[in-house]
Motif scaffolding. Structure first.
Motif, PDB file in Angstrom:
ATOM      1  N   TYR A  98     -11.424 -10.023  -3.998  1.00  0.00           N
ATOM      2  CA  TYR A  98     -10.723  -9.253  -2.969  1.00  0.00           C
ATOM      3  C   TYR A  98      -9.279  -9.698  -2.747  1.00  0.00           C
ATOM      4  O   TYR A  98      -8.359  -8.892  -2.930  1.00  0.00           O
ATOM      5  CB  TYR A  98     -11.539  -9.198  -1.656  1.00  0.00           C
ATOM      6  CG  TYR A  98     -12.944  -8.699  -1.936  1.00  0.00           C
ATOM      7  CD1 TYR A  98     -13.131  -7.413  -2.434  1.00  0.00           C
ATOM      8  CD2 TYR A  98     -14.058  -9.533  -1.807  1.00  0.00           C
ATOM      9  CE1 TYR A  98     -14.392  -6.956  -2.791  1.00  0.00           C
ATOM     10  CE2 TYR A  98     -15.327  -9.079  -2.164  1.00  0.00           C
ATOM     11  CZ  TYR A  98     -15.481  -7.799  -2.657  1.00  0.00           C
ATOM     12  OH  TYR A  98     -16.722  -7.357  -3.032  1.00  0.00           O
ATOM     13  N   LEU A 128      -5.485  -1.944   2.604  1.00  0.00           N
ATOM     14  CA  LEU A 128      -6.026  -3.105   3.305  1.00  0.00           C
ATOM     15  C   LEU A 128      -7.314  -2.787   4.055  1.00  0.00           C
ATOM     16  O   LEU A 128      -8.162  -3.653   4.217  1.00  0.00           O
ATOM     17  CB  LEU A 128      -4.968  -3.709   4.238  1.00  0.00           C
ATOM     18  CG  LEU A 128      -3.974  -4.606   3.497  1.00  0.00           C
ATOM     19  CD1 LEU A 128      -2.957  -5.203   4.454  1.00  0.00           C
ATOM     20  CD2 LEU A 128      -4.688  -5.732   2.758  1.00  0.00           C
ATOM     21  N   ARG A 129      -7.460  -1.535   4.482  1.00  0.00           N
ATOM     22  CA  ARG A 129      -8.738  -1.150   5.104  1.00  0.00           C
ATOM     23  C   ARG A 129      -9.869  -1.251   4.082  1.00  0.00           C
ATOM     24  O   ARG A 129     -10.902  -1.872   4.348  1.00  0.00           O
ATOM     25  CB  ARG A 129      -8.648   0.280   5.658  1.00  0.00           C
ATOM     26  CG  ARG A 129      -9.984   0.795   6.241  1.00  0.00           C
ATOM     27  CD  ARG A 129      -9.860   2.230   6.754  1.00  0.00           C
ATOM     28  NE  ARG A 129      -9.014   2.317   7.925  1.00  0.00           N
ATOM     29  CZ  ARG A 129      -9.442   2.168   9.174  1.00  0.00           C
ATOM     30  NH1 ARG A 129     -10.720   1.935   9.419  1.00  0.00           N
ATOM     31  NH2 ARG A 129      -8.607   2.265  10.185  1.00  0.00           N
ATOM     32  N   LEU A 131     -10.040  -2.996   1.225  1.00  0.00           N
ATOM     33  CA  LEU A 131     -10.306  -4.370   0.814  1.00  0.00           C
ATOM     34  C   LEU A 131     -10.985  -5.163   1.933  1.00  0.00           C
ATOM     35  O   LEU A 131     -11.929  -5.913   1.678  1.00  0.00           O
ATOM     36  CB  LEU A 131      -9.002  -5.072   0.413  1.00  0.00           C
ATOM     37  CG  LEU A 131      -8.373  -4.625  -0.905  1.00  0.00           C
ATOM     38  CD1 LEU A 131      -7.023  -5.306  -1.097  1.00  0.00           C
ATOM     39  CD2 LEU A 131      -9.300  -4.953  -2.074  1.00  0.00           C
ATOM     40  N   THR A 132     -10.495  -4.997   3.154  1.00  0.00           N
ATOM     41  CA  THR A 132     -11.076  -5.758   4.265  1.00  0.00           C
ATOM     42  C   THR A 132     -12.522  -5.335   4.505  1.00  0.00           C
ATOM     43  O   THR A 132     -13.393  -6.178   4.747  1.00  0.00           O
ATOM     44  CB  THR A 132     -10.243  -5.557   5.554  1.00  0.00           C
ATOM     45  OG1 THR A 132      -8.883  -5.864   5.275  1.00  0.00           O
ATOM     46  CG2 THR A 132     -10.738  -6.462   6.676  1.00  0.00           C
ATOM     47  N   GLU A 133     -12.790  -4.032   4.402  1.00  0.00           N
ATOM     48  CA  GLU A 133     -14.173  -3.567   4.588  1.00  0.00           C
ATOM     49  C   GLU A 133     -15.106  -4.165   3.533  1.00  0.00           C
ATOM     50  O   GLU A 133     -16.179  -4.655   3.859  1.00  0.00           O
ATOM     51  CB  GLU A 133     -14.225  -2.030   4.548  1.00  0.00           C
ATOM     52  CG  GLU A 133     -13.838  -1.406   5.885  1.00  0.00           C
ATOM     53  CD  GLU A 133     -13.709   0.116   5.837  1.00  0.00           C
ATOM     54  OE1 GLU A 133     -13.546   0.715   6.909  1.00  0.00           O
ATOM     55  OE2 GLU A 133     -13.744   0.686   4.714  1.00  0.00           O
ATOM     56  N   TYR A 135     -14.604  -6.905   1.742  1.00  0.00           N
ATOM     57  CA  TYR A 135     -14.683  -8.351   1.973  1.00  0.00           C
ATOM     58  C   TYR A 135     -15.649  -8.657   3.093  1.00  0.00           C
ATOM     59  O   TYR A 135     -16.518  -9.521   2.971  1.00  0.00           O
ATOM     60  CB  TYR A 135     -13.292  -8.893   2.310  1.00  0.00           C
ATOM     61  CG  TYR A 135     -13.268 -10.345   2.752  1.00  0.00           C
ATOM     62  CD1 TYR A 135     -13.203 -11.369   1.811  1.00  0.00           C
ATOM     63  CD2 TYR A 135     -13.302 -10.689   4.100  1.00  0.00           C
ATOM     64  CE1 TYR A 135     -13.177 -12.698   2.211  1.00  0.00           C
ATOM     65  CE2 TYR A 135     -13.276 -12.010   4.511  1.00  0.00           C
ATOM     66  CZ  TYR A 135     -13.212 -13.014   3.565  1.00  0.00           C
ATOM     67  OH  TYR A 135     -13.192 -14.325   3.957  1.00  0.00           O
ATOM     68  N   GLN A 136     -15.513  -7.943   4.191  1.00  0.00           N
ATOM     69  CA  GLN A 136     -16.360  -8.237   5.344  1.00  0.00           C
ATOM     70  C   GLN A 136     -17.816  -7.845   5.085  1.00  0.00           C
ATOM     71  O   GLN A 136     -18.742  -8.498   5.559  1.00  0.00           O
ATOM     72  CB  GLN A 136     -15.766  -7.603   6.616  1.00  0.00           C
ATOM     73  CG  GLN A 136     -14.428  -8.285   6.994  1.00  0.00           C
ATOM     74  CD  GLN A 136     -13.736  -7.721   8.247  1.00  0.00           C
ATOM     75  OE1 GLN A 136     -14.180  -6.740   8.834  1.00  0.00           O
ATOM     76  NE2 GLN A 136     -12.622  -8.352   8.655  1.00  0.00           N
ATOM     77  N   LYS A 139     -19.079 -10.656   2.319  1.00  0.00           N
ATOM     78  CA  LYS A 139     -18.785 -12.053   2.638  1.00  0.00           C
ATOM     79  C   LYS A 139     -20.048 -12.924   2.772  1.00  0.00           C
ATOM     80  O   LYS A 139     -20.085 -14.054   2.292  1.00  0.00           O
ATOM     81  CB  LYS A 139     -18.011 -12.051   3.959  1.00  0.00           C
ATOM     82  CG  LYS A 139     -17.389 -13.330   4.350  1.00  0.00           C
ATOM     83  CD  LYS A 139     -16.707 -13.157   5.718  1.00  0.00           C
ATOM     84  CE  LYS A 139     -16.394 -14.523   6.292  1.00  0.00           C
ATOM     85  NZ  LYS A 139     -15.706 -14.399   7.592  1.00  0.00           N
TER      86      LYS A 139
END
Lengths: 313, 313
Positions: A98, A128-129, A131-133, A135-136, A139
């Protein structure tokens, strides 16, 4: 495996001490394996990045292997998305799942400062939305463990694969790290920084014992094991990959060349001849397809068959 | 400088070709120098991070120098805040000004996803606001140029210092990069990856010509020049630093030890004996003071005096 090889890997661990935080890391690894074994989840160990070989005990200089961790970090994402728990054993500061997509760009250029709030600027919001989604979401299925030196790596590799035994054939080992073939034994290293006033420098490096031998037979006898062979000389690629499979008796050797590794690999196993190939087309490459997505898809299928043949109880 | 040394550095540049993007980078550097010269702004060249020395022409393995770029990246921030334009000549992927404060943390853990927007989470707002403001404030005074190999670095160092001549004594060179002392000449390198089947490996490395000699006398005769001497053996620190100053006739050698470099340095110049020391107290260390803030403050004062004595017209 003859007796002398057997001795060499043991001697390596006797002569090189455990890395720092070893016991804590092994505990984390064991917990992941234990939970996955209960739930019958597959676990992939993905090794990534290069190992260093110190030239001095107070290390200023070291030999490094070229590897940004591109293959490993991309593959880790695809294993997560394919439903695996992933143990990502990687060189400290090499590419990570990510965050690899943001390398070379500064977060400070993406941030917008408002009087009351600081936000991600409009033109970076979509990327970024996404990738962050991801990743979260993934994780909690991803355990990140880092190494620097060859010795750190080998200690962690041994411990991880041993802890993964509890998973039986649910374990997949994807050994993409670029591991040094040569090292200087601690006993032959100078204590202080080598002085350049001493004139030209001669170094004599020893061969690193081939750890794939005890790994396949002793540490992880039931896991599905995939190793990599990186060459620069195309004429050696297939023969070197086959040689490795015949020597260690594991499951797949993925052969790749330094200059074409992002578009072409061969998968050498015990039955297919000539080996299976994966090659990205120009249109796939243009549309952003990564070869690791196809490698992982291929391996997941092989692992499914392997598991069907090896599961017990 | 005797004639043989003179030849050695020239031979190095003849035998090792320019890095990629060299001409574009030199153009950017020249533009910065030209603008600063017109406005009589000071310019600091900060070199940072380690250089690599390839062992093969198709590089898989290389020798690297331990350096995360901590000293250089921190110092670059303090030079910017002290009013300098900064050319940051750094090892690719080593620490950079401002973003260095976020290393080891994932931006995805700081981002909060809202239905309409994605923002920086509450507990990271203060820190990221401060860093982003500084970054955005100083960005236009900062030129980032990166290198990997020893040869890339030396080509860029030569060109940058030559372009800085236009600045006369407004130029400050802060040579904090960890530059290899040894290398393998291109003509002696194997073309393909060294095969481990060949048994133990012997490497013979040549001394890198001391570039500080032509730098001081030919490339940057009017700049204020600061070099670093990193040692692991405390008993050699002062003598090695003095030796370097006497050999090259530049302005300051900052001596530091691998294990105490974040809290203690000595500044060796032509007049002070014993050398000036900078040492962080425990309370300074606890409150987050960085030794680079004091080093830069000290050097700015020295540079002011130097400029007063050397400016013309």
């Amino acid at each position: 495996m003859d007796h002398s090889e057997d001795l060499n890997w043991k001697i390596f661990f006797e002569e090189n001490s455990k890395p720092s935080h070893f016991d804590e890391n092994v505990k984390l690894i064991f917990e992941v394996c234990q939970q996955a074994a209960i739930k019958k989840h597959r676990v992939a160990l993905v090794t990534s990045g290069g190992t260093t070989v110190p030239l001095e005990q107070n290390t200023v200089r070291f030999i490094d292997n070229f590897s940004a961790g591109t293959r490993g970090s991309a593959s880790a994402e695809y294993f997560l998305e394919a439903g695996y728990q992933v143990i990502f054993l990687h060189r400290s500061k090499s590419l990570e799942p990510y965050s690899r997509h943001l390398v070379g760009r500064s977060i400070f250029d993406m941030i917008e400062i408002l009087p009351e709030n600081i936000i991600i600027g409009q033109k970076h919001q979509v990327e970024l939305r996404t990738l962050t989604e991801k990743y979260q979401q993934y994780k909690c299925n991803l355990l990140m463990i880092s190494f620097n030196s060859l010795s750190d790596y080998l200690w962690l590799l041994q411990a991880t694969t041993q802890k993964m035994q509890i998973l039986g054939p649910l374990a997949l080992l994807y050994l993409a790290a670029a591991v040094s073939d040569f090292y200087i034994p601690a006993s032959q290293m100078p204590c202080h920084k080598i002085q350049s006033s001493g004139g030209p420098l001669s170094l004599s490096l020893q061969l690193v014992p081939k750890m794939l031998a005890p790994l396949v037979t002793l540490w992880a006898p039931n896991a599905f094991i995939v190793s990599f062979k990186l060459e620069t000389n195309e004429t050696l690629l297939e023969s070197k990959s086959k040689e490795s499979l015949e020597k260690y008796h594991h499951h797949v050797v993925i052969g790749n060349l330094l200059h074409s590794r992002k578009v072409y690999v061969i998968l050498v196993d015990r039955s297919s001849s000539p080996p299976e190939e994966i090659r990205l087309s120009d249109s796939e490459l243009e549309s952003g397809v990564e070869i690791e997505s196809k490698i992982v898809e291929n391996l997941k299928e092989r692992h499914t068959k392997y598991y069907a043949n090896h599961k017990t109880g």
